[in-house]
Design a protein around this motif. Sequence first.
Motif, PDB file in Angstrom:
ATOM      1  N   MET A 258       0.824  -1.202   0.000  1.00 46.42           N
ATOM      2  CA  MET A 258       0.000   0.000   0.000  1.00 46.42           C
ATOM      3  C   MET A 258       0.863   1.258   0.000  1.00 46.42           C
ATOM      4  O   MET A 258       0.480   2.297  -0.559  1.00 46.42           O
ATOM      5  CB  MET A 258      -0.908  -0.008   1.236  1.00 46.42           C
ATOM      6  N   MET A 259       2.045   1.179   0.617  1.00 48.12           N
ATOM      7  CA  MET A 259       2.893   2.351   0.777  1.00 48.12           C
ATOM      8  C   MET A 259       3.818   2.595  -0.412  1.00 48.12           C
ATOM      9  O   MET A 259       4.416   3.669  -0.517  1.00 48.12           O
ATOM     10  CB  MET A 259       3.753   2.205   2.045  1.00 48.12           C
ATOM     11  N   ILE A 260       3.981   1.629  -1.317  1.00 53.08           N
ATOM     12  CA  ILE A 260       5.004   1.720  -2.353  1.00 53.08           C
ATOM     13  C   ILE A 260       4.829   2.956  -3.229  1.00 53.08           C
ATOM     14  O   ILE A 260       5.727   3.793  -3.342  1.00 53.08           O
ATOM     15  CB  ILE A 260       5.017   0.444  -3.226  1.00 53.08           C
ATOM     16  N   VAL A 261       3.677   3.072  -3.881  1.00 43.81           N
ATOM     17  CA  VAL A 261       3.477   4.163  -4.840  1.00 43.81           C
ATOM     18  C   VAL A 261       3.477   5.535  -4.163  1.00 43.81           C
ATOM     19  O   VAL A 261       4.196   6.444  -4.620  1.00 43.81           O
ATOM     20  CB  VAL A 261       2.184   3.936  -5.652  1.00 43.81           C
ATOM     21  N   PRO A 262       2.709   5.733  -3.066  1.00 41.14           N
ATOM     22  CA  PRO A 262       2.779   7.045  -2.435  1.00 41.14           C
ATOM     23  C   PRO A 262       4.169   7.404  -1.932  1.00 41.14           C
ATOM     24  O   PRO A 262       4.576   8.573  -1.983  1.00 41.14           O
ATOM     25  CB  PRO A 262       1.786   6.956  -1.267  1.00 41.14           C
ATOM     26  N   LEU A 263       4.922   6.406  -1.477  1.00 41.59           N
ATOM     27  CA  LEU A 263       6.270   6.679  -0.976  1.00 41.59           C
ATOM     28  C   LEU A 263       7.203   7.095  -2.112  1.00 41.59           C
ATOM     29  O   LEU A 263       7.949   8.064  -1.987  1.00 41.59           O
ATOM     30  CB  LEU A 263       6.813   5.443  -0.256  1.00 41.59           C
ATOM     31  N   ILE A 264       7.171   6.355  -3.228  1.00 40.25           N
ATOM     32  CA  ILE A 264       8.010   6.712  -4.373  1.00 40.25           C
ATOM     33  C   ILE A 264       7.649   8.105  -4.880  1.00 40.25           C
ATOM     34  O   ILE A 264       8.518   8.959  -5.099  1.00 40.25           O
ATOM     35  CB  ILE A 264       7.849   5.684  -5.510  1.00 40.25           C
ATOM     36  N   PHE A 265       6.345   8.335  -5.073  1.00 41.13           N
ATOM     37  CA  PHE A 265       5.888   9.595  -5.672  1.00 41.13           C
ATOM     38  C   PHE A 265       6.275  10.798  -4.816  1.00 41.13           C
ATOM     39  O   PHE A 265       6.868  11.767  -5.307  1.00 41.13           O
ATOM     40  CB  PHE A 265       4.375   9.531  -5.874  1.00 41.13           C
ATOM     41  N   THR A 266       5.978  10.746  -3.537  1.00 35.81           N
ATOM     42  CA  THR A 266       6.215  11.908  -2.678  1.00 35.81           C
ATOM     43  C   THR A 266       7.695  12.109  -2.372  1.00 35.81           C
ATOM     44  O   THR A 266       8.203  13.234  -2.436  1.00 35.81           O
ATOM     45  CB  THR A 266       5.427  11.794  -1.368  1.00 35.81           C
ATOM     46  N   THR A 267       8.414  11.026  -2.037  1.00 38.91           N
ATOM     47  CA  THR A 267       9.826  11.178  -1.668  1.00 38.91           C
ATOM     48  C   THR A 267      10.688  11.545  -2.867  1.00 38.91           C
ATOM     49  O   THR A 267      11.658  12.309  -2.732  1.00 38.91           O
ATOM     50  CB  THR A 267      10.381   9.904  -1.017  1.00 38.91           C
ATOM     51  N   LEU A 268      10.359  11.017  -4.046  1.00 36.45           N
ATOM     52  CA  LEU A 268      11.150  11.344  -5.223  1.00 36.45           C
ATOM     53  C   LEU A 268      10.949  12.808  -5.627  1.00 36.45           C
ATOM     54  O   LEU A 268      11.922  13.520  -5.912  1.00 36.45           O
ATOM     55  CB  LEU A 268      10.786  10.416  -6.385  1.00 36.45           C
ATOM     56  N   VAL A 269       9.706  13.266  -5.641  1.00 37.66           N
ATOM     57  CA  VAL A 269       9.456  14.669  -5.962  1.00 37.66           C
ATOM     58  C   VAL A 269      10.119  15.570  -4.924  1.00 37.66           C
ATOM     59  O   VAL A 269      10.798  16.552  -5.267  1.00 37.66           O
ATOM     60  CB  VAL A 269       7.940  14.957  -6.036  1.00 37.66           C
ATOM     61  N   ALA A 270       9.957  15.245  -3.639  1.00 40.29           N
ATOM     62  CA  ALA A 270      10.576  16.044  -2.584  1.00 40.29           C
ATOM     63  C   ALA A 270      12.092  16.009  -2.683  1.00 40.29           C
ATOM     64  O   ALA A 270      12.776  17.006  -2.419  1.00 40.29           O
ATOM     65  CB  ALA A 270      10.119  15.539  -1.212  1.00 40.29           C
TER      66      ALA A 270
ATOM     67  N   VAL B  79       3.791   7.156   8.389  1.00 38.16           N
ATOM     68  CA  VAL B  79       2.872   6.019   8.263  1.00 38.16           C
ATOM     69  C   VAL B  79       3.650   4.731   8.024  1.00 38.16           C
ATOM     70  O   VAL B  79       3.304   3.663   8.547  1.00 38.16           O
ATOM     71  CB  VAL B  79       1.846   6.264   7.136  1.00 38.16           C
ATOM     72  N   THR B  80       4.726   4.832   7.227  1.00 34.87           N
ATOM     73  CA  THR B  80       5.565   3.655   6.973  1.00 34.87           C
ATOM     74  C   THR B  80       6.177   3.137   8.271  1.00 34.87           C
ATOM     75  O   THR B  80       6.279   1.914   8.481  1.00 34.87           O
ATOM     76  CB  THR B  80       6.680   3.990   5.965  1.00 34.87           C
ATOM     77  N   HIS B  81       6.580   4.038   9.164  1.00 33.81           N
ATOM     78  CA  HIS B  81       7.092   3.620  10.473  1.00 33.81           C
ATOM     79  C   HIS B  81       6.028   2.838  11.239  1.00 33.81           C
ATOM     80  O   HIS B  81       6.333   1.830  11.897  1.00 33.81           O
ATOM     81  CB  HIS B  81       7.512   4.846  11.289  1.00 33.81           C
ATOM     82  N   TRP B  82       4.788   3.286  11.179  1.00 37.75           N
ATOM     83  CA  TRP B  82       3.713   2.571  11.871  1.00 37.75           C
ATOM     84  C   TRP B  82       3.521   1.173  11.267  1.00 37.75           C
ATOM     85  O   TRP B  82       3.342   0.196  11.993  1.00 37.75           O
ATOM     86  CB  TRP B  82       2.406   3.359  11.759  1.00 37.75           C
TER      87      TRP B  82
END
Length: 425
Positions: free
Chosen positions: A57-69, A192-195
């Motif tokens: 569930m976290m893969i796409v949001p994590l890639i998208f947000t962290t890469l842009v940031a 959220v990933t930490h949780w």
Amino acid sequence: MRWWFSIKLWQRVLGAMALGVLFGVVLASVMGREAAAVWIDDNIRWVGTLFIRLIRMMIVPLIFTTLVAGIIAMGKPSKLGTLGLMTFGLYLVTTFFANVIGLTFGTIFRPGDGVDLSTASAEPVSFGEAPSLIDRLLSIVPENPIAALADGDVLAVIFFSLLIGIGIIATGKVGKPLGDLFNASSEVILKVTHWVMEVAPFGVFSLVAYTTVSEGTEALQAVLLLIAAVYLGLFTHAVITYGILIRVILNLPLVRFFRGMTDAIAVAYSTASSSATLPVTITAASDNLGVKKSVAGSVLPLGSTINMDGTALYLGILALFTAQAFGYDLTLVNYVMIAFTAAIVSIGAAGIPSASLFLLATVLSTFGVSAEHTAIVVGFILPVDRIMDMARTAVNVTGDAAVATAVAKWEGELDEERFRDPATI
């Protein structure tokens, strides 16, 4: 529950893995292997399934947000070219050494000598029509970015994220509010990933227990030497190749590197999926190794797609296993072609369990293995492939982190104090 959270997460994960193996062995001895597998499937396997769904569930949001940031944090889009070339070059170098080690161990151990494949049921291998290089490159550009995000197309998501990040930088003050949004979003997603990672010990216990019971020991006995060659080859590659990169070239403490990545390695081993492990890999590299967002968010997602050192090593050993089992004579040219083909087909291999096994036909075709022999080898290996897949996935993830650490240091994006601080893990 304070005592539970006072234990380091990596210690809880490793403990859960050991308990999972012990639980599986005991349950199988008491109930029988088939009954134990059914009991675990009915009662506790859902915990492992839940954990895998949570991290996927976290893969796409994590890639998208962290890469842009991360691109925004770079400040200069020109740095992307240097970072990309450096990343791809390092992945190719480590894959080359993986090939050499795999062929060396396959030659030393000769796992195919004396193996009886007459009882193996053939497993047909069908690939369909392979896409051309142009088609593969074009597929990186999504026709519909929203569809790419929904489908979890990692390369397409990376491409779209790069464009968004560069666009935010190029628009300056106008794009700053959107940049702030992505910075905030990446922090939220990481939290959220930490949780989600707090579920890891329970998920790992469930997954390892089921694997221990379902695989059994009967099938292992026939390929014990092959498994030993694969595991020792992977261990040697992780310690020697990544060890030289981290300790000798980067002058960083090697033990700290492996300890910092223990959570990700354990999850990779239990799930046998580098894609599913990606959120854990990014979190471990950022929190424990001090790899900054600009590198972790770009190098690691790319690595989960194109860096398959473990797969390349495994395919080389399997090729020699096949040649030894069926009596194919190999020349030096055959060895070179095996190494080259294993490296090429491993790049971009699906980061899911047992995907690499079905790439074997391409490697075996380099020295004329018949379709019937290929099907027999795949059928012979398939029942125990998961055991070896777990180990090679762990090595793939370790390699991703090693390359990310190197790129981060050379780009001035590594927090060495955090890397060296024992209190961080």
